[in-house]
Design a protein around this motif. Structure first.
Motif, short mmCIF file in Angstrom:
data_model
loop_
_atom_site.label_atom_id
_atom_site.label_comp_id
_atom_site.label_asym_id
_atom_site.label_seq_id
_atom_site.Cartn_x
_atom_site.Cartn_y
_atom_site.Cartn_z
N LEU A 1 0.84 -1.19 0.00
CA LEU A 1 0.00 0.00 0.00
C LEU A 1 0.88 1.24 0.00
O LEU A 1 2.03 1.21 0.43
CB LEU A 1 -0.92 0.01 1.21
N GLY A 2 0.32 2.37 -0.47
CA GLY A 2 1.08 3.62 -0.43
C GLY A 2 0.75 4.53 -1.59
O GLY A 2 -0.15 4.27 -2.39
N TRP A 3 1.50 5.63 -1.65
CA TRP A 3 1.40 6.58 -2.77
C TRP A 3 2.39 6.16 -3.85
O TRP A 3 3.56 5.90 -3.56
CB TRP A 3 1.74 7.99 -2.30
N PHE A 4 1.92 6.14 -5.09
CA PHE A 4 2.76 5.72 -6.20
C PHE A 4 2.61 6.67 -7.38
O PHE A 4 1.50 7.11 -7.70
CB PHE A 4 2.41 4.29 -6.62
N ALA A 5 3.74 6.97 -8.02
CA ALA A 5 3.75 7.90 -9.14
C ALA A 5 3.14 7.23 -10.38
O ALA A 5 3.47 6.09 -10.71
CB ALA A 5 5.17 8.35 -9.44
N LEU A 6 2.27 7.98 -11.06
CA LEU A 6 1.63 7.49 -12.27
C LEU A 6 2.27 8.03 -13.53
O LEU A 6 2.58 7.31 -14.47
CB LEU A 6 0.14 7.88 -12.28
N GLU A 7 2.45 9.37 -13.56
CA GLU A 7 2.93 10.04 -14.76
C GLU A 7 3.40 11.43 -14.39
O GLU A 7 3.02 11.97 -13.34
CB GLU A 7 1.80 10.11 -15.80
N TYR A 8 4.23 12.02 -15.24
CA TYR A 8 4.64 13.41 -15.04
C TYR A 8 3.47 14.33 -15.39
O TYR A 8 2.75 14.10 -16.38
CB TYR A 8 5.87 13.73 -15.87
N SER A 9 3.26 15.35 -14.57
CA SER A 9 2.12 16.25 -14.76
C SER A 9 2.11 16.87 -16.15
O SER A 9 1.04 17.09 -16.75
CB SER A 9 2.14 17.35 -13.70
N ARG B 1 2.32 16.46 -7.10
CA ARG B 1 3.42 16.98 -6.28
C ARG B 1 4.75 16.60 -6.94
O ARG B 1 4.86 15.54 -7.53
CB ARG B 1 3.33 16.39 -4.87
N ASN B 2 5.71 17.51 -6.86
CA ASN B 2 7.05 17.23 -7.39
C ASN B 2 7.02 16.89 -8.88
O ASN B 2 7.71 15.99 -9.35
CB ASN B 2 7.70 16.08 -6.62
N ALA B 3 6.17 17.61 -9.62
CA ALA B 3 6.05 17.48 -11.08
C ALA B 3 5.43 16.16 -11.52
O ALA B 3 5.48 15.82 -12.70
CB ALA B 3 7.40 17.68 -11.76
N MET B 4 4.83 15.41 -10.57
CA MET B 4 4.25 14.12 -10.91
C MET B 4 2.84 13.98 -10.37
O MET B 4 2.44 14.67 -9.42
CB MET B 4 5.12 12.97 -10.38
N ILE B 5 2.10 13.07 -10.98
CA ILE B 5 0.76 12.71 -10.54
C ILE B 5 0.89 11.41 -9.75
O ILE B 5 1.45 10.42 -10.23
CB ILE B 5 -0.18 12.50 -11.73
N TRP B 6 0.36 11.40 -8.51
CA TRP B 6 0.47 10.26 -7.60
C TRP B 6 -0.92 9.72 -7.28
O TRP B 6 -1.87 10.50 -7.15
CB TRP B 6 1.14 10.67 -6.30
N LEU C 1 10.27 1.95 -12.46
CA LEU C 1 11.21 2.77 -11.69
C LEU C 1 11.57 4.01 -12.49
O LEU C 1 11.92 3.92 -13.68
CB LEU C 1 12.47 1.96 -11.38
N ARG C 2 11.47 5.18 -11.85
CA ARG C 2 11.88 6.43 -12.48
C ARG C 2 12.81 7.19 -11.54
O ARG C 2 12.55 7.26 -10.33
CB ARG C 2 10.68 7.32 -12.81
N PHE C 3 13.87 7.76 -12.09
CA PHE C 3 14.74 8.67 -11.36
C PHE C 3 14.59 10.05 -11.98
O PHE C 3 14.77 10.22 -13.19
CB PHE C 3 16.21 8.22 -11.44
N THR C 4 14.30 11.04 -11.14
CA THR C 4 14.13 12.42 -11.57
C THR C 4 15.21 13.27 -10.92
O THR C 4 15.30 13.33 -9.70
CB THR C 4 12.73 12.93 -11.16
N PHE C 5 16.04 13.93 -11.73
CA PHE C 5 17.19 14.68 -11.22
C PHE C 5 17.03 16.18 -11.46
O PHE C 5 16.46 16.61 -12.47
CB PHE C 5 18.48 14.24 -11.95
N THR C 6 17.60 16.96 -10.54
CA THR C 6 17.73 18.40 -10.72
C THR C 6 18.99 18.86 -9.99
O THR C 6 19.42 18.22 -9.02
CB THR C 6 16.49 19.16 -10.22
N VAL C 7 19.59 19.95 -10.48
CA VAL C 7 20.81 20.50 -9.87
C VAL C 7 20.67 22.01 -9.78
O VAL C 7 19.87 22.62 -10.49
CB VAL C 7 22.08 20.12 -10.67
N PRO C 8 21.44 22.67 -8.90
CA PRO C 8 21.33 24.14 -8.79
C PRO C 8 21.76 24.83 -10.08
O PRO C 8 22.75 24.47 -10.72
CB PRO C 8 22.31 24.48 -7.65
N ARG C 9 21.02 25.87 -10.47
CA ARG C 9 21.41 26.66 -11.63
C ARG C 9 22.67 27.48 -11.35
O ARG C 9 23.38 27.87 -12.28
CB ARG C 9 20.27 27.60 -12.03
#
Length: 324
Positions: free
Chosen positions: A11-19, A114-119, A257-265
């Protein structure tokens, strides 16, 4: 097909797709939780998730279904269902049938963005959410870069994939680490936090790793699991990398499995190159793990030695996500 796992879907929250992949009026068929599903965005902008099949005569709402206001219309006979699975209109009938009127007749799921994704919240007994998706401030911040995404479908289960973080010994044999990572693990309810110091090949100014095995440095990895479906990883070196890992059960034998990355501008060009090299190394490590995951089986009572990591503690923590 060989059935390698007999654990239920957690059970839990799971990512479906990017918004960004779901515009108003869009309809997407999905297969998660061992079920056929339909994801759609209403004309008012709300993402909604339902079981896929129309209870009238069984058409799949995700193949040809059309958004009508806040509802989705079946492609077969036009019956309309809202995001709670309630029939709101039968366009060719004088009255909605008593069995359907003002009742939920299609399975529905709690959804957040949340976090650019649909959960979506999944619970096998249809109980409501009892924790939340954690917000990651860096994702979507103007001070951080647009997200970079890595995406895999793997023949394993969430518990097995998550166990990698506790299984520190495998880093030497699968990922060619010169020694086992050192760190500490804390568990608090649905959260599991790991702080690791990992010895890794040094990255030069061109963003290339030294593969000779002679030049090493330590990287600090702060990883937090929130439930079974969300991982937040902050990597500190001479630069910063933030990664969100999402694991969604396709069924009881495979995951997305998806990995979403971001770094400081604000990072220098050199540090940007180093951060990108680290990102690629992390993704490369997953490719190494996939070879193992795709071909192993779950051992219920493993014979562990004193060099193994806190695998038993991890399994006890994860067991809370299997509903009675």
């Amino acid at each position: 097909m060989t059935i390698r796992y007999d654990q239920p879907i957690p059970l839990g929250w799971f990512a479906l797709e990017y918004s960004s992949k779901l515009a108003a009026g869009d309809v997407i068929p999905l297969q998660y939780f061992g079920r056929d599903l339909v994801l759609f965005r209403t004309e008012s902008g709300q993402a909604r998730l339902l079981d896929a099949y129309c209870p009238h005569l069984g058409a799949h709402l995700g193949h040809g279904g059309v958004v009508k206001g806040d509802n989705i219309a079946c492609p077969f006979h036009g019956w309309q269902f809202d995001g709670d699975g309630v029939c709101r209109a039968v366009p060719y009938a004088t009255n909605i049938p008593p069995k359907a009127k003002d009742k939920q007749i299609v399975g529905s799921y709690a959804v957040v963005e949340r976090n650019a994704m649909i959960w979506a919240w999944y619970h096998p007994n249809n109980e409501p959410p009892d924790f939340e998706v954690e917000t990651i401030a860096e994702i979507g911040s103007p001070d951080w870069t647009d997200i970079e995404v890595y995406d895999w479908k793997i023949n394993t289960i969430i518990q097995e994939a998550g166990e990698n973080g506790a299984d520190v010994a495998h880093f030497m044999f699968v990922h060619s680490s010169p020694e086992m990572p050192q760190g500490e693990v804390t568990m608090d309810g649905v959260r599991r936090s790991t702080l690791l110091l990992n010895k890794v090949p040094r990255i030069n100014e061109a963003g290339e790793t030294d593969d000779s095995g002679e030049d090493w440095e330590f990287i600090e990895v702060n990883s937090v699991n929130v439930g079974p479906g969300q991982t937040i990883q902050r990597i500190t070196r001479a630069f910063e990398v933030v990664m969100m890992g999402t694991i969604t059960p396709i069924d009881n034998q495979s995951i997305h499995l998806r990995f979403t990355f971001t770094v400081p501008r604000s990072q220098t060009d050199m540090n940007q190159a180093l951060a990108e090299a680290t990102r690629d190394n992390i993704a490369g490590g997953v490719e190494q793990d996939i070879v193992i995951w795709n071909n192993k089986r779950y051992v219920e009572n493993p014979i562990l030695c004193d060099g193994d990591g806190p695998i038993a503690k991890y399994r006890k923590w994860f067991s809370q996500f299997y509903a009675p």
